[in-house]
Design a protein around this motif. Structure first.
Motif, PDB file in Angstrom:
ATOM      1  N   LEU A  57       1.253   4.297  -2.896  1.00  0.00           N
ATOM      2  CA  LEU A  57       1.059   5.705  -2.582  1.00  0.00           C
ATOM      3  C   LEU A  57       2.317   6.511  -2.890  1.00  0.00           C
ATOM      4  O   LEU A  57       2.239   7.626  -3.417  1.00  0.00           O
ATOM      5  CB  LEU A  57       0.664   5.863  -1.106  1.00  0.00           C
ATOM      6  CG  LEU A  57       0.370   7.282  -0.615  1.00  0.00           C
ATOM      7  CD1 LEU A  57      -0.684   7.960  -1.492  1.00  0.00           C
ATOM      8  CD2 LEU A  57      -0.075   7.254   0.848  1.00  0.00           C
TER       9      LEU A  57
ATOM     10  N   TRP B 192      -3.995  11.211   2.805  1.00  0.00           N
ATOM     11  CA  TRP B 192      -3.407   9.912   3.104  1.00  0.00           C
ATOM     12  C   TRP B 192      -2.065  10.152   3.785  1.00  0.00           C
ATOM     13  O   TRP B 192      -1.431  11.197   3.600  1.00  0.00           O
ATOM     14  CB  TRP B 192      -3.233   9.108   1.825  1.00  0.00           C
ATOM     15  CG  TRP B 192      -4.539   8.610   1.286  1.00  0.00           C
ATOM     16  CD1 TRP B 192      -5.061   7.356   1.403  1.00  0.00           C
ATOM     17  CD2 TRP B 192      -5.514   9.361   0.540  1.00  0.00           C
ATOM     18  NE1 TRP B 192      -6.282   7.274   0.788  1.00  0.00           N
ATOM     19  CE2 TRP B 192      -6.588   8.491   0.248  1.00  0.00           C
ATOM     20  CE3 TRP B 192      -5.597  10.685   0.105  1.00  0.00           C
ATOM     21  CZ2 TRP B 192      -7.711   8.893  -0.466  1.00  0.00           C
ATOM     22  CZ3 TRP B 192      -6.728  11.095  -0.600  1.00  0.00           C
ATOM     23  CH2 TRP B 192      -7.762  10.206  -0.882  1.00  0.00           C
TER      24      TRP B 192
ATOM     25  N   ILE C  53      -0.555  13.279   2.284  1.00  0.00           N
ATOM     26  CA  ILE C  53      -0.671  13.341   0.822  1.00  0.00           C
ATOM     27  C   ILE C  53      -2.113  13.654   0.428  1.00  0.00           C
ATOM     28  O   ILE C  53      -3.047  13.019   0.931  1.00  0.00           O
ATOM     29  CB  ILE C  53      -0.260  11.995   0.181  1.00  0.00           C
ATOM     30  CG1 ILE C  53       0.996  11.410   0.854  1.00  0.00           C
ATOM     31  CG2 ILE C  53      -0.115  12.146  -1.311  1.00  0.00           C
ATOM     32  CD1 ILE C  53       2.209  12.271   0.795  1.00  0.00           C
TER      33      ILE C  53
ATOM     34  N   THR D 238      -5.925   7.412   7.255  1.00  0.00           N
ATOM     35  CA  THR D 238      -6.233   8.672   6.576  1.00  0.00           C
ATOM     36  C   THR D 238      -6.514   9.755   7.613  1.00  0.00           C
ATOM     37  O   THR D 238      -6.781   9.487   8.783  1.00  0.00           O
ATOM     38  CB  THR D 238      -7.429   8.509   5.631  1.00  0.00           C
ATOM     39  OG1 THR D 238      -8.560   8.041   6.380  1.00  0.00           O
ATOM     40  CG2 THR D 238      -7.106   7.542   4.505  1.00  0.00           C
TER      41      THR D 238
ATOM     42  N   GLY E  97      -1.817  13.619  -5.036  1.00  0.00           N
ATOM     43  CA  GLY E  97      -0.508  13.032  -4.818  1.00  0.00           C
ATOM     44  C   GLY E  97       0.534  14.005  -4.293  1.00  0.00           C
ATOM     45  O   GLY E  97       1.707  13.647  -4.177  1.00  0.00           O
TER      46      GLY E  97
ATOM     47  N   GLU F 272       0.832  -1.207   0.000  1.00  0.00           N
ATOM     48  CA  GLU F 272       0.000   0.000   0.000  1.00  0.00           C
ATOM     49  C   GLU F 272       0.868   1.258   0.000  1.00  0.00           C
ATOM     50  O   GLU F 272       0.598   2.226  -0.723  1.00  0.00           O
ATOM     51  CB  GLU F 272      -0.920   0.007   1.219  1.00  0.00           C
ATOM     52  CG  GLU F 272      -1.951  -1.121   1.261  1.00  0.00           C
ATOM     53  CD  GLU F 272      -1.354  -2.437   1.760  1.00  0.00           C
ATOM     54  OE1 GLU F 272      -2.074  -3.450   1.704  1.00  0.00           O
ATOM     55  OE2 GLU F 272      -0.179  -2.443   2.206  1.00  0.00           O
ATOM     56  N   ALA F 273       1.926   1.237   0.805  1.00  0.00           N
ATOM     57  CA  ALA F 273       2.818   2.388   0.874  1.00  0.00           C
ATOM     58  C   ALA F 273       3.563   2.583  -0.444  1.00  0.00           C
ATOM     59  O   ALA F 273       3.765   3.711  -0.895  1.00  0.00           O
ATOM     60  CB  ALA F 273       3.806   2.217   2.026  1.00  0.00           C
TER      61      ALA F 273
ATOM     62  N   GLU G 219       2.497   7.359  -6.494  1.00  0.00           N
ATOM     63  CA  GLU G 219       1.627   8.499  -6.818  1.00  0.00           C
ATOM     64  C   GLU G 219       2.302   9.817  -6.453  1.00  0.00           C
ATOM     65  O   GLU G 219       2.202  10.807  -7.194  1.00  0.00           O
ATOM     66  CB  GLU G 219       0.297   8.361  -6.080  1.00  0.00           C
ATOM     67  CG  GLU G 219      -0.562   7.185  -6.524  1.00  0.00           C
ATOM     68  CD  GLU G 219      -1.865   7.104  -5.742  1.00  0.00           C
ATOM     69  OE1 GLU G 219      -2.286   8.142  -5.187  1.00  0.00           O
ATOM     70  OE2 GLU G 219      -2.451   6.004  -5.678  1.00  0.00           O
TER      71      GLU G 219
ATOM     72  N   LEU H 176       1.871   8.692   4.888  1.00  0.00           N
ATOM     73  CA  LEU H 176       3.003   7.785   4.823  1.00  0.00           C
ATOM     74  C   LEU H 176       3.790   7.916   6.124  1.00  0.00           C
ATOM     75  O   LEU H 176       4.232   9.025   6.486  1.00  0.00           O
ATOM     76  CB  LEU H 176       3.911   8.115   3.639  1.00  0.00           C
ATOM     77  CG  LEU H 176       3.392   7.765   2.244  1.00  0.00           C
ATOM     78  CD1 LEU H 176       4.364   8.270   1.179  1.00  0.00           C
ATOM     79  CD2 LEU H 176       3.177   6.271   2.101  1.00  0.00           C
TER      80      LEU H 176
ATOM     81  N   GLU I 230       1.886   2.686   5.197  1.00  0.00           N
ATOM     82  CA  GLU I 230       0.775   3.622   5.032  1.00  0.00           C
ATOM     83  C   GLU I 230       0.006   3.718   6.337  1.00  0.00           C
ATOM     84  O   GLU I 230      -0.364   2.708   6.938  1.00  0.00           O
ATOM     85  CB  GLU I 230      -0.158   3.186   3.902  1.00  0.00           C
ATOM     86  CG  GLU I 230      -1.249   4.224   3.623  1.00  0.00           C
ATOM     87  CD  GLU I 230      -2.086   3.894   2.392  1.00  0.00           C
ATOM     88  OE1 GLU I 230      -2.972   4.699   2.061  1.00  0.00           O
ATOM     89  OE2 GLU I 230      -1.850   2.837   1.780  1.00  0.00           O
TER      90      GLU I 230
END
Length: 250
Positions: A11, A159, A180, A150, A184, A7-8, A14, A161, A147
């Motif tokens: 992201l 989002w 983020i 949210t 992005g 998932e990280a 992006e 990180l 990640e």
């Protein structure tokens, strides 16, 4: 080795794309940023207090050179944890090998009130190198990323990180959080500025993103104290940085 959850990793891809793309970032050897520096922290800087910023950073190595600080006929150099003050043509004025260690211990009491030029060169050196090399910084060897949950702020969903940096990299704190937006873009960056103190929790906001030679940077940065629950305190403004131009070297 880089540690990233799937998932990280998605992201981060992006984020890299939104800021100009990994291929373009990897083609850059150095960049020079010109702008204006203010905020409460600037009061600790000696000399001309770096009101006008002209800094050249190399991306592969932790090196930053501030032209015109602490005097207009001098320059401050941060080089992998060592710092020095030079004349404009490179003549040595003063130097400190392990600049971060100088913030600790008994001498740290003085640094709660004022910094000398070498203190300022270290703090500004690693900080500007981190800021201007992000998001490429997040792809470096030894950086671990997951990640987070949210986050809702200013009516937007961001989002997160969660990033852990290796001990050999000069940065504010080992653990940091990047926020983020849906495009992005990095909009906020949380850390503890350990050279100032373990209590120095900061929320660093990025806005007015602009493109310079194919790379995207926030032209406006504001750093505020961070309160309980990750909420930002409105005062004081710790750092105010406005970027007017960035020159890219490949």
């Amino acid at each position: 080795m880089n540690e990233r959850t799937p998932e990280a990793a998605g992201l981060l891809d992006e984020v890299l794309t939104a800021h100009g793309g990994l291929e373009r970032w990897r083609a850059v050897t150095a960049l020079t940023a010109h702008g204006r520096f203010g905020g409460l922290l600037r009061s600790r800087f000696p000399g001309n207090r770096m009101a006008e910023v002209s800094v050249r950073v190399q991306l592969a190595h932790q090196r930053a050179v501030f032209r015109g600080f602490p005097r207009t006929d001098q320059q401050a150099v941060f080089d992998g944890g060592a710092v020095r003050i030079e004349t404009r043509d490179g003549g040595l004025i003063s130097a400190r090998r392990n600049a971060r260690a100088a913030f600790a211990g008994f001498s740290g009491l003085r640094r709660n009130l004022r910094w000398d030029a070498l203190d300022a060169a270290y703090f500004a050196g690693y900080a500007f190198w981190n800021y201007l090399s992000t998001p490429l910084l997040l792809t470096r060897e030894g950086v671990a990323i997951t990640e987070g949950d949210t986050w809702q702020e200013a009516g937007q969903r961001w989002w997160r990180l969660e990033v852990d940096f290796p001990p050999d990299l000069h940065t504010h704190s080992r653990h940091q959080t990047f926020y983020i937006d849906a495009a992005g873009l990095i909009r906020r960056h949380d850390y503890i500025a350990h050279p100032i103190g373990r209590w120095a929790h900061a929320a660093h906001y990025c806005s007015d993103h602009q493109r310079f030679a194919g790379l995207v940077f926030p032209a406006r940065r504001r750093v505020f104290p961070q309160g309980p629950g990750g909420r930002t305190l409105p005062h004081p403004i710790l750092v105010a940085l406005d970027i007017d131009n960035i020159e890219i070297e490949t």
